[in-house]
Scaffold this motif. Sequence first.
Motif, PDB file in Angstrom:
ATOM      1  N   LEU A  32       0.828  -1.199   0.000  1.00 56.63           N
ATOM      2  CA  LEU A  32       0.000   0.000   0.000  1.00 56.63           C
ATOM      3  C   LEU A  32       0.868   1.258   0.000  1.00 56.63           C
ATOM      4  N   ILE A  33       1.936   1.227   0.769  1.00 60.34           N
ATOM      5  CA  ILE A  33       2.865   2.360   0.811  1.00 60.34           C
ATOM      6  C   ILE A  33       3.489   2.568  -0.565  1.00 60.34           C
ATOM      7  N   GLN A  34       3.923   1.482  -1.174  1.00 59.02           N
ATOM      8  CA  GLN A  34       4.572   1.564  -2.483  1.00 59.02           C
ATOM      9  C   GLN A  34       3.622   2.104  -3.555  1.00 59.02           C
ATOM     10  N   VAL A  35       2.419   1.576  -3.608  1.00 61.22           N
ATOM     11  CA  VAL A  35       1.445   2.019  -4.609  1.00 61.22           C
ATOM     12  C   VAL A  35       1.060   3.476  -4.370  1.00 61.22           C
ATOM     13  N   THR A  36       0.918   3.865  -3.121  1.00 59.83           N
ATOM     14  CA  THR A  36       0.593   5.257  -2.803  1.00 59.83           C
ATOM     15  C   THR A  36       1.713   6.185  -3.269  1.00 59.83           C
ATOM     16  N   ALA A  37       2.950   5.801  -3.012  1.00 59.77           N
ATOM     17  CA  ALA A  37       4.099   6.611  -3.447  1.00 59.77           C
ATOM     18  C   ALA A  37       4.151   6.712  -4.972  1.00 59.77           C
ATOM     19  N   GLU A  38       3.913   5.603  -5.658  1.00 59.67           N
ATOM     20  CA  GLU A  38       3.919   5.617  -7.128  1.00 59.67           C
ATOM     21  C   GLU A  38       2.817   6.516  -7.669  1.00 59.67           C
ATOM     22  N   CYS A  39       1.676   6.470  -7.045  1.00 61.59           N
ATOM     23  CA  CYS A  39       0.539   7.288  -7.464  1.00 61.59           C
ATOM     24  C   CYS A  39       0.885   8.774  -7.378  1.00 61.59           C
ATOM     25  N   ILE A  40       1.567   9.160  -6.320  1.00 63.45           N
ATOM     26  CA  ILE A  40       1.961  10.557  -6.131  1.00 63.45           C
ATOM     27  C   ILE A  40       3.029  10.941  -7.162  1.00 63.45           C
ATOM     28  N   GLU A  41       4.024  10.062  -7.337  1.00 60.06           N
ATOM     29  CA  GLU A  41       5.118  10.354  -8.268  1.00 60.06           C
ATOM     30  C   GLU A  41       4.632  10.497  -9.710  1.00 60.06           C
ATOM     31  N   LEU A  42       3.627   9.714 -10.070  1.00 55.11           N
ATOM     32  CA  LEU A  42       3.102   9.753 -11.437  1.00 55.11           C
ATOM     33  C   LEU A  42       2.093  10.884 -11.633  1.00 55.11           C
ATOM     34  N   HIS A  43       1.827  11.629 -10.575  1.00 56.17           N
ATOM     35  CA  HIS A  43       0.843  12.717 -10.627  1.00 56.17           C
ATOM     36  C   HIS A  43      -0.495  12.212 -11.171  1.00 56.17           C
ATOM     37  N   SER A  44      -0.882  11.054 -10.695  1.00 59.89           N
ATOM     38  CA  SER A  44      -2.126  10.439 -11.135  1.00 59.89           C
ATOM     39  C   SER A  44      -3.332  11.263 -10.691  1.00 59.89           C
ATOM     40  N   ASP A  45      -4.382  11.173 -11.481  1.00 58.37           N
ATOM     41  CA  ASP A  45      -5.633  11.840 -11.118  1.00 58.37           C
ATOM     42  C   ASP A  45      -6.233  11.227  -9.857  1.00 58.37           C
ATOM     43  N   GLU A  46      -5.854   9.989  -9.582  1.00 61.33           N
ATOM     44  CA  GLU A  46      -6.399   9.275  -8.429  1.00 61.33           C
ATOM     45  C   GLU A  46      -5.559   9.463  -7.166  1.00 61.33           C
ATOM     46  N   ALA A  47      -4.508  10.264  -7.245  1.00 66.00           N
ATOM     47  CA  ALA A  47      -3.581  10.414  -6.112  1.00 66.00           C
ATOM     48  C   ALA A  47      -4.299  10.843  -4.836  1.00 66.00           C
ATOM     49  N   SER A  48      -5.194  11.776  -4.960  1.00 67.60           N
ATOM     50  CA  SER A  48      -5.893  12.282  -3.775  1.00 67.60           C
ATOM     51  C   SER A  48      -6.735  11.189  -3.122  1.00 67.60           C
ATOM     52  N   SER A  49      -7.482  10.432  -3.912  1.00 69.51           N
ATOM     53  CA  SER A  49      -8.342   9.399  -3.324  1.00 69.51           C
ATOM     54  C   SER A  49      -7.523   8.232  -2.774  1.00 69.51           C
ATOM     55  N   VAL A  50      -6.403   7.891  -3.418  1.00 68.76           N
ATOM     56  CA  VAL A  50      -5.532   6.825  -2.887  1.00 68.76           C
ATOM     57  C   VAL A  50      -4.949   7.267  -1.549  1.00 68.76           C
ATOM     58  N   LEU A  51      -4.485   8.506  -1.487  1.00 77.61           N
ATOM     59  CA  LEU A  51      -3.897   9.020  -0.255  1.00 77.61           C
ATOM     60  C   LEU A  51      -4.948   9.153   0.851  1.00 77.61           C
ATOM     61  N   GLU A  52      -6.153   9.546   0.503  1.00 77.47           N
ATOM     62  CA  GLU A  52      -7.229   9.619   1.490  1.00 77.47           C
ATOM     63  C   GLU A  52      -7.552   8.234   2.049  1.00 77.47           C
ATOM     64  N   GLY A  53      -7.525   7.212   1.202  1.00 83.13           N
ATOM     65  CA  GLY A  53      -7.752   5.846   1.667  1.00 83.13           C
ATOM     66  C   GLY A  53      -6.674   5.395   2.632  1.00 83.13           C
ATOM     67  N   PHE A  54      -5.421   5.714   2.312  1.00 83.64           N
ATOM     68  CA  PHE A  54      -4.314   5.355   3.190  1.00 83.64           C
ATOM     69  C   PHE A  54      -4.439   6.092   4.522  1.00 83.64           C
ATOM     70  N   LEU A  55      -4.815   7.357   4.466  1.00 85.04           N
ATOM     71  CA  LEU A  55      -5.031   8.142   5.682  1.00 85.04           C
ATOM     72  C   LEU A  55      -6.155   7.548   6.526  1.00 85.04           C
TER      73      LEU A  55
END
Length: 122
Positions: A32-55
């Motif tokens: 989960l940490i790895q996928v969240t980091a990749e999502c942020i690095e790729l500037h994905s449109d889903e970055a906010s929702s992935v990070l909110e889920g992790f939070l």
Amino acid sequence: VRFGACKATTAFISAMRQDPGRAAFIPVIPQLIQVTAECIELHSDEASSVLEGFLDVCEKQPRLMRDHLPRVIDLSLKISSLEGLEDEKLRQLGLDIVVTLAEEAPTMMRKRGGQYISQIVQ
């Protein structure tokens, strides 16, 4: 697909109420940490929702993060210090991870996260 799987997994973990079932998800936290980091690095449109889920997992199941606390804090600090993030909300969510863990599991943060205090304050 990985971002969707991450969101589904974090939603499932957050919804769990029984202690015995939670322990089975401890090995999933590094992914989960790895996928969240990749999502942020790729500037994905889903970055906010992935990070909110992790939070959300950090808020509702903070003890799952105990064995992976250094990686969680590193992720949080990395996100909050990234330059060039178009969405300021992501930086805020990055800091919210550390704040949430400090509020929900203060003893864990004091014992295992004490060495990060100077980095967090900067």
